[in-house]
Motif scaffolding. Structure first.
Motif, PDB file in Angstrom:
ATOM      1  N   PRO A 214      -5.394   8.342 -17.742  1.00  0.00           N
ATOM      2  CA  PRO A 214      -3.970   8.316 -18.105  1.00  0.00           C
ATOM      3  C   PRO A 214      -3.733   8.540 -19.588  1.00  0.00           C
ATOM      4  CG  PRO A 214      -4.789   6.081 -17.837  1.00  0.00           C
ATOM      5  CD  PRO A 214      -5.915   7.008 -17.447  1.00  0.00           C
ATOM      6  N   THR A 215      -2.570   9.126 -19.862  1.00  0.00           N
ATOM      7  CA  THR A 215      -2.068   9.157 -21.237  1.00  0.00           C
ATOM      8  C   THR A 215      -1.369   7.818 -21.465  1.00  0.00           C
ATOM      9  OG1 THR A 215       0.052  10.063 -20.524  1.00  0.00           O
ATOM     10  CG2 THR A 215      -1.670  11.659 -21.143  1.00  0.00           C
ATOM     11  N   GLN A 216      -0.880   7.593 -22.656  1.00  0.00           N
ATOM     12  CA  GLN A 216      -0.118   6.355 -22.918  1.00  0.00           C
ATOM     13  C   GLN A 216       1.091   6.262 -21.989  1.00  0.00           C
ATOM     14  OE1 GLN A 216      -2.472   4.366 -24.674  1.00  0.00           O
ATOM     15  NE2 GLN A 216      -0.484   3.474 -25.135  1.00  0.00           N
ATOM     16  N   GLU A 217       1.731   7.404 -21.753  1.00  0.00           N
ATOM     17  CA  GLU A 217       2.902   7.432 -20.870  1.00  0.00           C
ATOM     18  C   GLU A 217       2.509   7.160 -19.420  1.00  0.00           C
ATOM     19  OE1 GLU A 217       2.159  10.054 -23.006  1.00  0.00           O
ATOM     20  OE2 GLU A 217       3.555   9.360 -24.545  1.00  0.00           O
ATOM     21  N   GLY A 218       1.273   7.454 -19.061  1.00  0.00           N
ATOM     22  CA  GLY A 218       0.824   7.292 -17.685  1.00  0.00           C
ATOM     23  C   GLY A 218       0.270   5.925 -17.341  1.00  0.00           C
ATOM     24  N   LEU A 219       0.016   5.097 -18.357  1.00  0.00           N
ATOM     25  CA  LEU A 219      -0.561   3.775 -18.085  1.00  0.00           C
ATOM     26  C   LEU A 219       0.255   2.935 -17.098  1.00  0.00           C
ATOM     27  CD1 LEU A 219      -2.087   2.626 -21.487  1.00  0.00           C
ATOM     28  CD2 LEU A 219      -3.283   3.122 -19.355  1.00  0.00           C
ATOM     29  N   PRO A 220       1.588   2.892 -17.216  1.00  0.00           N
ATOM     30  CA  PRO A 220       2.341   2.084 -16.246  1.00  0.00           C
ATOM     31  C   PRO A 220       2.167   2.543 -14.800  1.00  0.00           C
ATOM     32  CG  PRO A 220       3.724   2.588 -18.140  1.00  0.00           C
ATOM     33  CD  PRO A 220       2.466   3.406 -18.271  1.00  0.00           C
ATOM     34  N   LEU A 221       1.921   3.816 -14.581  1.00  0.00           N
ATOM     35  CA  LEU A 221       1.689   4.310 -13.226  1.00  0.00           C
ATOM     36  C   LEU A 221       0.230   4.147 -12.816  1.00  0.00           C
ATOM     37  CD1 LEU A 221       3.785   7.597 -13.235  1.00  0.00           C
ATOM     38  CD2 LEU A 221       4.265   5.512 -11.955  1.00  0.00           C
ATOM     39  N   ALA A 222      -0.690   4.330 -13.733  1.00  0.00           N
ATOM     40  CA  ALA A 222      -2.112   4.247 -13.417  1.00  0.00           C
ATOM     41  C   ALA A 222      -2.484   2.852 -12.923  1.00  0.00           C
ATOM     42  CB  ALA A 222      -2.944   4.606 -14.646  1.00  0.00           C
ATOM     43  N   LYS A 223      -1.803   1.840 -13.412  1.00  0.00           N
ATOM     44  CA  LYS A 223      -2.134   0.488 -12.993  1.00  0.00           C
ATOM     45  C   LYS A 223      -1.761   0.220 -11.542  1.00  0.00           C
ATOM     46  CE  LYS A 223       2.213  -1.348 -13.400  1.00  0.00           C
ATOM     47  NZ  LYS A 223       2.847  -0.766 -12.231  1.00  0.00           N
TER      48      LYS A 223
ATOM     49  N   SER B 256       0.829  -1.206   0.000  1.00  0.00           N
ATOM     50  CA  SER B 256       0.000   0.000   0.000  1.00  0.00           C
ATOM     51  C   SER B 256       0.863   1.256   0.000  1.00  0.00           C
ATOM     52  CB  SER B 256      -0.932   0.007   1.220  1.00  0.00           C
ATOM     53  OG  SER B 256      -1.830  -1.082   1.148  1.00  0.00           O
ATOM     54  N   ALA B 257       1.898   1.271   0.821  1.00  0.00           N
ATOM     55  CA  ALA B 257       2.791   2.436   0.883  1.00  0.00           C
ATOM     56  C   ALA B 257       3.489   2.652  -0.456  1.00  0.00           C
ATOM     57  CB  ALA B 257       3.816   2.248   1.994  1.00  0.00           C
ATOM     58  N   PHE B 258       4.005   1.585  -1.047  1.00  0.00           N
ATOM     59  CA  PHE B 258       4.672   1.699  -2.337  1.00  0.00           C
ATOM     60  C   PHE B 258       3.701   2.210  -3.395  1.00  0.00           C
ATOM     61  CE2 PHE B 258       6.428   0.458  -6.363  1.00  0.00           C
ATOM     62  CZ  PHE B 258       7.788   0.663  -6.200  1.00  0.00           C
ATOM     63  N   SER B 259       2.501   1.654  -3.397  1.00  0.00           N
ATOM     64  CA  SER B 259       1.499   2.048  -4.378  1.00  0.00           C
ATOM     65  C   SER B 259       1.099   3.509  -4.212  1.00  0.00           C
ATOM     66  CB  SER B 259       0.263   1.158  -4.253  1.00  0.00           C
ATOM     67  OG  SER B 259      -0.730   1.555  -5.164  1.00  0.00           O
ATOM     68  N   LEU B 260       0.949   3.960  -2.975  1.00  0.00           N
ATOM     69  CA  LEU B 260       0.622   5.374  -2.749  1.00  0.00           C
ATOM     70  C   LEU B 260       1.734   6.276  -3.266  1.00  0.00           C
ATOM     71  CD1 LEU B 260      -1.062   5.165   0.755  1.00  0.00           C
ATOM     72  CD2 LEU B 260      -2.167   5.790  -1.420  1.00  0.00           C
ATOM     73  N   GLY B 261       2.978   5.823  -3.108  1.00  0.00           N
ATOM     74  CA  GLY B 261       4.104   6.593  -3.638  1.00  0.00           C
ATOM     75  C   GLY B 261       4.055   6.703  -5.149  1.00  0.00           C
ATOM     76  N   THR B 262       3.760   5.610  -5.826  1.00  0.00           N
ATOM     77  CA  THR B 262       3.695   5.660  -7.289  1.00  0.00           C
ATOM     78  C   THR B 262       2.445   6.406  -7.762  1.00  0.00           C
ATOM     79  OG1 THR B 262       2.705   3.461  -7.411  1.00  0.00           O
ATOM     80  CG2 THR B 262       5.096   3.603  -7.660  1.00  0.00           C
ATOM     81  N   MET B 263       1.380   6.333  -6.978  1.00  0.00           N
ATOM     82  CA  MET B 263       0.189   7.108  -7.340  1.00  0.00           C
ATOM     83  C   MET B 263       0.465   8.600  -7.187  1.00  0.00           C
ATOM     84  SD  MET B 263      -2.777   4.594  -5.875  1.00  0.00           S
ATOM     85  CE  MET B 263      -4.058   5.793  -6.073  1.00  0.00           C
ATOM     86  N   GLY B 264       1.320   8.965  -6.230  1.00  0.00           N
ATOM     87  CA  GLY B 264       1.746  10.355  -6.096  1.00  0.00           C
ATOM     88  C   GLY B 264       2.488  10.820  -7.340  1.00  0.00           C
ATOM     89  N   LEU B 265       3.323   9.928  -7.890  1.00  0.00           N
ATOM     90  CA  LEU B 265       3.988  10.244  -9.155  1.00  0.00           C
ATOM     91  C   LEU B 265       2.942  10.498 -10.240  1.00  0.00           C
ATOM     92  CD1 LEU B 265       6.799   7.529  -9.250  1.00  0.00           C
ATOM     93  CD2 LEU B 265       7.145   9.990  -9.052  1.00  0.00           C
ATOM     94  N   TYR B 266       1.952   9.624 -10.294  1.00  0.00           N
ATOM     95  CA  TYR B 266       0.907   9.720 -11.305  1.00  0.00           C
ATOM     96  C   TYR B 266       0.168  11.060 -11.214  1.00  0.00           C
ATOM     97  CZ  TYR B 266      -3.272   8.617 -13.997  1.00  0.00           C
ATOM     98  OH  TYR B 266      -4.285   8.638 -14.910  1.00  0.00           O
ATOM     99  N   LEU B 267      -0.084  11.497 -10.000  1.00  0.00           N
ATOM    100  CA  LEU B 267      -0.843  12.738  -9.815  1.00  0.00           C
ATOM    101  C   LEU B 267      -0.010  13.995 -10.011  1.00  0.00           C
ATOM    102  CD1 LEU B 267      -2.987  11.672  -6.728  1.00  0.00           C
ATOM    103  CD2 LEU B 267      -3.750  11.922  -9.112  1.00  0.00           C
ATOM    104  N   ARG B 268       1.329  13.894  -9.840  1.00  0.00           N
ATOM    105  CA  ARG B 268       2.172  15.093  -9.847  1.00  0.00           C
ATOM    106  C   ARG B 268       3.030  15.283 -11.092  1.00  0.00           C
ATOM    107  NH1 ARG B 268       3.995  13.896  -3.778  1.00  0.00           N
ATOM    108  NH2 ARG B 268       2.204  14.806  -2.729  1.00  0.00           N
ATOM    109  N   VAL B 269       3.343  14.213 -11.793  1.00  0.00           N
ATOM    110  CA  VAL B 269       4.251  14.328 -12.946  1.00  0.00           C
ATOM    111  C   VAL B 269       3.459  14.763 -14.180  1.00  0.00           C
ATOM    112  CG1 VAL B 269       5.776  13.038 -14.503  1.00  0.00           C
ATOM    113  CG2 VAL B 269       5.907  12.663 -12.038  1.00  0.00           C
ATOM    114  N   PRO B 270       3.883  15.829 -14.829  1.00  0.00           N
ATOM    115  CA  PRO B 270       3.185  16.293 -16.040  1.00  0.00           C
ATOM    116  C   PRO B 270       3.278  15.263 -17.177  1.00  0.00           C
ATOM    117  CG  PRO B 270       4.800  17.931 -15.274  1.00  0.00           C
ATOM    118  CD  PRO B 270       5.011  16.692 -14.471  1.00  0.00           C
TER     119      PRO B 270
END
Length: 149
Positions: free
Chosen positions: A111-120, A87-101
């Motif tokens: 998600p964009t195509q670039e965002g799919l790996p993080l959205a999952k 859960s902690a790791f996933s929240l960290g990667t979801m933070g990337l998803y929400l903050r990275v342009p």
């Protein structure tokens, strides 16, 4: 952990544990350009990581993923512990998803195509929470059974 509980959790723990173990082992010997790319990406969302150099950052990331993969694959590690790590790791990667342009469509959570790996990674959050909840329910059930005898 009882056999019934273990059997119920294995379909969650094995594939995710293997995924984390593989990901961590793959990063273990990362060259400088790879380390700088991963570090730069993480720093975009989490500026405090700029205090770390790229190589040590990737070594820590690698070690964390290996440790998390092992915790999922070794059934003696309580599901609550493994689930909290996931859960902690996933929240960290979801933070990337929400903050990275560029990883989400403008003004949307899609998600964009670039965002799919993080959205999952939202699925990993579901798995982590499920493991923690399962462990909590199992412990409560066990306490109720023990107090009733």
């Amino acid at each position: 952990m009882g056999l019934h509980t273990l059997t119920r959790q294995l379909p969650l723990r094995i594939p995710l544990g293997a995924f984390f173990l593989n990901s961590g082992l793959s990063k273990r010997g990362a060259d400088r350009p790879t380390a700088e790319g991963l570090h730069g990406f993480a720093c975009t969302a989490y500026p405090f990581l700029k205090k770390l150099d790229a190589q040590p950052f990737v070594r820590l990331l690698s070690a964390g993923e290996i440790l998390l993969g092992a915790a999922l694959l070794v059934p003696v590690v309580p599901a609550a512990v493994a689930g909290a790590g996931v859960s902690a790791f996933s929240l960290g990667t979801m933070g990337l998803y929400l903050r990275v342009p560029g990883v989400r469509e403008e003004g949307s959570l899609r998600p964009t195509q670039e965002g799919l790996p993080l959205a999952k990674d939202v699925w990993m959050l579901g798995i982590g929470l499920s493991l923690m909840l399962d462990d909590l329910i199992e412990r409560c059930r066990h306490r109720l059974l023990m107090s009733g005898s």
